[in-house]
Design a protein around this motif. Sequence first.
Motif, short mmCIF file in Angstrom:
data_model
loop_
_atom_site.label_atom_id
_atom_site.label_comp_id
_atom_site.label_asym_id
_atom_site.label_seq_id
_atom_site.Cartn_x
_atom_site.Cartn_y
_atom_site.Cartn_z
N GLU A 111 18.19 3.74 4.16
CA GLU A 111 17.56 2.49 3.72
C GLU A 111 16.77 1.81 4.84
OE1 GLU A 111 17.12 1.59 0.77
OE2 GLU A 111 18.46 3.04 -0.18
N LEU A 112 17.24 1.92 6.07
CA LEU A 112 16.48 1.35 7.18
C LEU A 112 15.14 2.06 7.33
CD1 LEU A 112 19.35 0.87 9.78
CD2 LEU A 112 17.90 -0.96 8.88
N GLN A 113 15.15 3.37 7.20
CA GLN A 113 13.91 4.12 7.29
C GLN A 113 12.97 3.75 6.14
OE1 GLN A 113 14.39 8.38 7.55
NE2 GLN A 113 12.22 8.79 7.20
N ARG A 114 13.53 3.64 4.94
CA ARG A 114 12.69 3.30 3.78
C ARG A 114 12.09 1.91 3.92
NH1 ARG A 114 13.17 0.64 -1.04
NH2 ARG A 114 15.33 0.05 -0.62
N LEU A 115 12.92 0.93 4.29
CA LEU A 115 12.43 -0.44 4.42
C LEU A 115 11.40 -0.57 5.55
CD1 LEU A 115 15.66 -2.60 3.97
CD2 LEU A 115 13.78 -2.34 2.34
N ALA A 116 11.67 0.12 6.65
CA ALA A 116 10.78 0.01 7.81
C ALA A 116 9.36 0.44 7.49
CB ALA A 116 11.34 0.83 8.97
N GLU A 117 9.22 1.33 6.52
CA GLU A 117 7.89 1.80 6.12
C GLU A 117 7.17 0.82 5.21
OE1 GLU A 117 8.73 5.53 4.31
OE2 GLU A 117 9.14 6.57 6.22
N LYS A 118 7.91 -0.18 4.70
CA LYS A 118 7.34 -1.06 3.69
C LYS A 118 7.22 -2.53 4.11
CE LYS A 118 9.17 1.72 -0.17
NZ LYS A 118 7.87 2.03 -0.80
#
Length: 316
Positions: free
Chosen positions: A225-232
């Motif tokens: 989730e950190l990776q996903r959020l960081a992209e957005k």
Amino acid sequence: MKELRHLKPAGEAIFKDRYTTKAKELLQPYSPGVKSEFAVVGLPLSKPSISHSGASFAPGTIRDAMQSYTTYSAEAELDFMEPIIDFGDIYMDPIDITGNQHRIEEGLSDVFKTNAAKNWMLLGGDHSISYSSIKAFAENKSVGVIQFDAHHDLRNTDDGGPTNGTPFRRLLEDQIIRGEHLVQIGIRDFTNAKVYDDYAKEKGVAVYTMGEVEQLSITKILEQELQRLAEKVDVIYLSVDMDVLDQAFAPGCPAIGPGGMDSRTLLNGVLLAGMHEKVKAMDIVEIDPTIDIRNMTSRVAAYVILQFMKGKNKKE
């Protein structure tokens, strides 16, 4: 007159090891122009709580609980030396609930604009403070939220107004955050209504129940989730509702219950989240010191602060 012996000012006659620094000693009052890695602000609001709550006392007890710990992490081989800037507590009117929520937003907006710290730690208060704090934090930037909680806090505002059960519903409805930018971890069985679970799914909220935390692990969930959020999003905000913990670890929460997270899992999660460069703020909410046992819950909260700081300083 004969000199009085063995006396010190009130509160100072305690044992002091010359080689040991307690975490509470890092707290230093804010002065204009001073900058540091970390800052703390107290948000002592609990009157919007659905259940009886003395969470307004928690900012003080969490600060006091920092006296229970030293500044040294043997695991990370680091000793915190830099002061934590303490902005004090935002004033709460005894009868103006919505006004208090507005004051939190205004007060934090001013605090954030000082740029006095790189990382912010906000001490509630009940969970209603998260609407105001995230709104202030989201000014001129997009924010992702990771919420550790037993509850969705997506209740409607028609039944009771802006309570501690509504902050994330309000954030979504006011378009301060987007559903796909909200991650809820630790949601517990027999604790929420189906309509709010459905609402979370409708809005695209990423929901992880306690069963999924056990099955997948907190590490795998947060890495994903950190990776996903960081992209957005531009920045990420942690919201730590202490009732995500099982009642055995957090007896001072107004909404205690079995089947929750153990303290080690939460602490590991906060550490991992703190290591991410886009995580810049964290609140800690839902501690009622008046019903706690030996300040157990406030002591966990103080440890959460140190884990967040450790994550920000951890050597790769």
